[in-house]
Structures are given as C-alpha cells and as structure tokens.
Write a protein that holds these residues in place. Structure first.
Motif, short mmCIF file in Angstrom:
data_model
loop_
_atom_site.label_atom_id
_atom_site.label_comp_id
_atom_site.label_asym_id
_atom_site.label_seq_id
_atom_site.Cartn_x
_atom_site.Cartn_y
_atom_site.Cartn_z
N ARG B 149 -13.33 -11.41 -1.13
CA ARG B 149 -12.40 -11.57 -0.02
C ARG B 149 -11.10 -10.81 -0.33
NH1 ARG B 149 -9.91 -17.21 -0.20
NH2 ARG B 149 -8.93 -16.15 -1.93
N ASP B 150 -10.59 -10.97 -1.55
CA ASP B 150 -9.32 -10.30 -1.90
C ASP B 150 -9.50 -8.80 -2.06
OD1 ASP B 150 -8.24 -12.79 -1.84
OD2 ASP B 150 -8.37 -13.10 -4.01
N GLU B 152 -11.41 -6.97 -0.48
CA GLU B 152 -11.48 -6.41 0.88
C GLU B 152 -10.11 -5.93 1.35
OE1 GLU B 152 -14.46 -5.40 3.47
OE2 GLU B 152 -14.51 -6.17 1.44
N HIS B 153 -9.06 -6.67 1.02
CA HIS B 153 -7.70 -6.27 1.43
C HIS B 153 -7.34 -4.91 0.83
CE1 HIS B 153 -6.55 -10.04 3.37
NE2 HIS B 153 -7.21 -10.65 2.41
N ASP B 156 -9.15 -2.18 2.55
CA ASP B 156 -8.49 -1.89 3.83
C ASP B 156 -7.31 -0.93 3.63
OD1 ASP B 156 -10.23 -3.46 5.17
OD2 ASP B 156 -8.91 -5.19 5.34
N LEU B 157 -6.56 -1.18 2.55
CA LEU B 157 -5.42 -0.30 2.25
C LEU B 157 -5.91 1.13 2.01
CD1 LEU B 157 -3.26 -2.52 -0.10
CD2 LEU B 157 -2.54 -1.60 2.09
N ARG B 165 -13.65 3.76 2.18
CA ARG B 165 -13.46 2.47 1.52
C ARG B 165 -13.92 2.48 0.07
NH1 ARG B 165 -12.61 -1.70 4.92
NH2 ARG B 165 -13.73 -3.21 3.66
N LYS B 187 2.34 -3.10 4.28
CA LYS B 187 1.07 -3.78 4.11
C LYS B 187 0.76 -4.01 2.63
CE LYS B 187 -3.49 -3.98 6.09
NZ LYS B 187 -4.66 -3.34 6.64
N ARG B 190 2.91 -6.81 1.38
CA ARG B 190 2.34 -8.10 1.82
C ARG B 190 1.13 -8.47 0.96
NH1 ARG B 190 3.19 -6.45 7.05
NH2 ARG B 190 0.99 -6.03 7.47
N PHE B 191 0.35 -7.44 0.61
CA PHE B 191 -0.82 -7.72 -0.23
C PHE B 191 -0.39 -8.28 -1.59
CE2 PHE B 191 -3.40 -6.32 -3.79
CZ PHE B 191 -4.54 -7.08 -3.55
N TYR B 194 0.64 -11.76 -1.31
CA TYR B 194 -0.52 -12.60 -1.02
C TYR B 194 -1.37 -12.80 -2.27
CZ TYR B 194 -5.48 -13.09 0.26
OH TYR B 194 -6.79 -13.47 0.30
N PHE B 195 -1.44 -11.73 -3.09
CA PHE B 195 -2.42 -11.75 -4.17
C PHE B 195 -1.99 -12.57 -5.38
CE2 PHE B 195 -4.56 -9.75 -7.85
CZ PHE B 195 -5.85 -10.15 -7.52
#
Lengths: 159, 387
Positions: B149-150, B152-153, B156-157, B165, B187, B190-191, B194-195
């Motif tokens: 899940r993490d 994936e972020h 995305d970047l 990807r 972004k 923010r990651f 979040y991380f």
C-alpha cells in the motif's frame, strides 16, 4: 596511499613482474602485472600492513580483440580507504591466470563468471564451472569473435 | 556437485541399528521463497542443512552482450532498468555515473537533487518490497499488504514524474528525461509526512512480533570479517555490524550535503549479523532515506535539467569502475570505452550476485525452514543476479 605509492611498493617487491603503471584521468590508475605472479601480488596487496586491500570490488574479464584476453581486478581497502586496479593480459590461445579465490572469497563467483562469459581459465580455482550460461553451453559469449550457435540441444536459437 | 553421500549407521535409544544417509533436495527454481528463479541444491541430513549449492542463471538475459551491441551509450539505460527491476532508478544512476565519469561531465545542481530524491524514493520502495515479502516468507501476510500500500504512493510519484511505474529510463547521461511534474514537491512532502508513522506501525506489526523474532533472530549469522571477505555490501554488510555505506564513505553525486545516519546491526534480539539484524537495517534505512528526501525537497534549486545532456556521447578511450549504493548494496559498473560511440565492454558488478555467494557459508547447520528465512534476508532480485 596514492596509487603512485602503491605502485612503488609493489614494484619494489616484485620488480620486473610489474609491467606497467598508468595514471590517466578519467580512467582509473592501474598496475599491469605478468600473469604468473597475479596470485602472489594479490596476496601481498591483501596482507601488507600499509596496503590492506581486503575488499575485491569487482573482477572483470575483457576481450581486447588483439589476440589477448584480460582480467581486471578492482580493489579497495576498507581499512585504508584507497583503491587500485590490477590488470593482467593473457593470450587467447592459452588464457590461464592463477585464481585469487583463496585471497578473496568474493573472487569465487566473479572468476566463474569471467570463465563462463569471456573464457579465461583460472588455475587453482576449486570449482570452475559455468555460472550464468547453462552448464553444457559451448563457447564464451563475450569474446569478440563469438558466433551465436544456430542450435542449442537440437533447438533452434531464435535470434 | 556433492561428490558422495555418506551412509552412516546410528544406534537408536532402543538399541536398534538404523541407516541414515544424506539427501539432496532441490529448492526452486519454481519456489515461492526463492524470490524468482533461483535453484538451491540442498544437501540435508534429515531436517538439517549440510550444504547448499546455489544454481543461478535461469534469468540470464545477456545484459553485457547487449550493452556491447548498442549503437550508443544512451541505449544501455533501459537494459539497466531491467537488471534490478525493483530498484531501476538506482541501476540507471550507477551506469550513468560511470559514463559521466568517462566523459568528465558535470551535471546541473537541479539534476543532482532530482537524482538523489529519486534514488532515495526508490530505496524506500525497494526496502518496502523486501520487508513485505520477507514477512510473507516467514508467514506474516498483513505486513505485506501494508508495505505494498505504501509502495504504491512512491510508484505514483514516479508515474507523475516520467510516466512509468517500474522501469523508468528516467536518469539520462547528463540529465534526466523529464523535469519534475507540477505539484511533485508538495506530493512528495505529503508522502514523507504520511510515511514516517507507518514505520512505527510496521515495527509494531512485524519487527517486534514474537513469532517473527523467533524465526529470524540467531538465524543465518554472518560475521563481519566473512562478510568483507565475500564482498558483501549494503544491508547485508551493515547487518553484520560494519559501519559502511558508500553514500557516506565514498560519496558520489551530492550525498555529502545531507545529514543522515548509517544504520548497522547491533544484535538487539539475537546475535550481530543474524537475519533480524539485516531486516532491521532495512527498516531503519527507510527512515534515513525519508530524511534525505525531505532535505532535498527543501533545498531543490531551480534550473534547466536538459542543459548538460550531450548531443553526441563519445567518451575518450579508457576504463572506469564506478560504484554506488543501491538498496541491495554496492552496484558497480566497469565500463571500457574505445573512443567510439558505443561501449566496448560493460561489466555490471551486481550486489545481489555477490551477496548470494555467501549463502552456503551462513546456512549450514540450520533447518530447511530456516533456509527460507535466510534467503529472504539476503534480499536477492534474480534479474540482477543473473543479468
């Protein structure tokens, strides 16, 4: 130590077996040695208290396309933080170089790879088998005059 | 190959004589815990491993031969992507650094910062994959989902940066293929925010889990001197307590400008150099990578990322060995130039290839089930082992 100092130290010990020293940036400075002393020079570089090359970064086989194959040892000392490159050249007809597997264990797989792809024979290696190609592959793909076989085990090689 | 299997007789407690002999078991090439197509020939005495013979090459795609046959240096980069396919940015960077050294090329500041950010994001992504699948190897399914899940972020970047990807072809000789996309910096910030808490979550869930510690502590112990002798690098070497990281000790790009700490194994729950230590180094490195990314995001200068990309890449004759720190350890490229527009010889010293060679040394005497834990802790990517 600078590469010049390292060269002089090796030269003092091995004399005429040291063939060449070249320092030409951006290339890495290297010491070219006669193939028969490769293992002795390696052991000296590793054990000498001023040199202590305890880390074999890389061992590459090269086909120079002039009838010679070469082995390039990229060495580093974790203790002293210095680097040096050793080179040996052997004729393609008899590409024998003493194995340094007993000096640095990391040379084991590197030498197998150089044997497999470039065709250098490391004398004294305990287990010189192919490593990346299938065990029954013929030829050494990274030699410049290598011809791709048309068939492998009766199967057509696609391209 | 093992030459002979010894047959011995043993007395049981009831006085009976039974015959025992060693047995050879093939683990792989199709086995979920070998992380690809690795075949391990295990010589076992009952459940105990007597010897391990790794057979590699099932994924050999002739990287070095391909590299020689390209018409220019730039064309090799997509092949580097496919070597370590979960850390492509680091592979690109390593190759590009070698060619740039041959060219004597200096790249703009902005490019350096972008490269460091991408390399560190990639390191976090790669470690997340390593940690997640390692949990899976030893029987923990949930952390795997959390890690992916993490990860994936991060993907995305990368996707917003260059459209891909997994295999990016992003870092080019002299620059990068695209400037950062609008909104990337926000972004990425923010990651990072979040991380950070997610690492603690991971520790609660997996790292200090009793079962996980039982499976990994005191298993596959690799002493520091053996690690150096075998040429181990990366978390494998640091897990054995050697304070060594190329980003700090042989700095390349602009790594000397950031503040972060090298993480080493300390044997907290077992012995220094066991599987848990190697795992823990990766967990802690993720946090350090986030530190570097945050600093780089703040300092990122403006500039043109394409200005230094050469029109024609034709390095002078010579050879260099340039190394850098990939998530798995020392990735080095030995590039020989003959003065033409394509490389004469490219040799990749891949970290997983060298790290894997120590496997027989660290797995003797353990159980077959431990073998899974040991192979997982080495964190191999077969694309890079076999090239």
């Amino acid at each position: 130590m600078t590469s010049q100092d390292i060269y002089e130290k090796v030269r003092a010990k091995f004399g005429d077996a040291i063939l060449e020293f070249k320092e030409a940036p951006p290339s890495d400075p290297y010491i070219k040695i006669a193939p028969p002393v490769a293992k002795d020079v390696a052991a000296f570089l590793r054990t000498d208290p001023d040199l202590q090359f305890d880390y074999l970064m890389c061992l590459s086989g090269v086909d120079y396309n002039n009838g010679n194959l070469g082995v390039v040892y990229s060495l580093f000392s974790m203790q002293k933080h210095h680097k040096i490159t050793l080179k040996v050249e052997v004729p393609k007809t008899e590409p024998k170089v003493p194995s340094v597997e007993s000096v640095w264990r990391s040379a084991d797989w590197h030498e197998r790879e150089a044997y497999d792809l470039v065709g250098i024979i490391f004398a004294g290696h305990p287990d010189l088998r192919r490593i990346l190609c299938p065990y029954d592959w013929e030829g050494h793909p990274l030699q410049k005059d290598y011809k791709l076989p048309e068939f492998y085990q009766g199967m057509k090689v696609a391209y | 190959m093992p030459e002979t299997t010894t047959i011995e007789t043993q007395q049981t407690s009831s006085g009976k004589t039974i015959r025992t002999e060693e047995m050879i078991i093939n683990m792989g090439p199709q086995h979920p815990s070998t992380h690809g197509v690795l075949r391990l020939e295990l010589v076992v005495d009952g459940e105990i491993i007597v010897d391990v013979i790794p057979h590699i090459g099932y994924l050999h795609r002739c990287f070095e031969k391909h590299a020689e046959h390209m018409t220019n240096y730039q064309q090799v980069i997509p092949y580097c992507d496919r070597m370590d396919y979960v850390a492509s940015m680091n592979m690109d960077l390593a190759y590009v650094l070698a060619v740039e050294k041959l060219l004597g090329l200096k790249v703009p500041e902005r490019v350096e910062y972008i490269r460091v950010m991408m390399a560190e994001l990639q390191r976090v992504a790669s470690h997340l994959l390593a940690i997640g699948t390692y949990g899976l190897d030893v029987g923990a399914f949930t952390p795997f989902l959390f890690c992916f899940r993490d990860r994936e972020h991060i993907l995305d970047l990368f996707e917003m940066t260059c459209g891909a990807r997994l295999l990016y072809n992003y870092i080019w000789i002299g620059g990068v293929s695209h400037d950062l996309a609008t909104g990337f910096v926000d972004k990425a910030k923010r990651f990072c925010a979040y991380f950070r808490p997610k690492i603690k979550e991971l520790n609660d869930l997996l790292t200090f889990n009793e079962i996980f510690i039982k499976r990994t502590a005191n298993v596959g112990i690799l002493p520091a001197d053996v690690a150096i002798n075998y040429g181990c690098s990366g978390p494998m070497l640091r897990g054995s307590g050697v304070n060594w990281d190329l980003r700090r000790d042989d700095p390349y790009s602009i790594y000397d400008r950031f503040e972060w700490e090298v993480q080493v194994g300390k044997g907290e729950v077992g012995t220094v150099g066991d599987c848990w230590d190697r795992y823990m180094v990766r967990v802690r490195e993720m946090e350090q990578s986030v530190n570097i990314i945050e600093q780089a995001l703040v300092r990122l200068p403006e500039g043109d990322v394409f200005s230094a990309i050469p029109k024609r890449i034709r390095p002078p004759a010579g050879d260099v060995y340039v190394r850098s720190e990939s998530p798995r350890g020392e990735i080095g490229f030995y590039v020989v130039s003959d003065g033409s527009t394509s490389p004469y010889r490219v040799k990749a010293r891949s970290p997983a290839f060298v790290n894997l060679s120590v496997l027989p040394e660290i797995s003797k005497g353990y159980m077959i089930a431990d073998m899974v834990a040991i192979v997982g802790s080495v964190d191999i990517v077969l694309g890079e082992v076999d090239r």
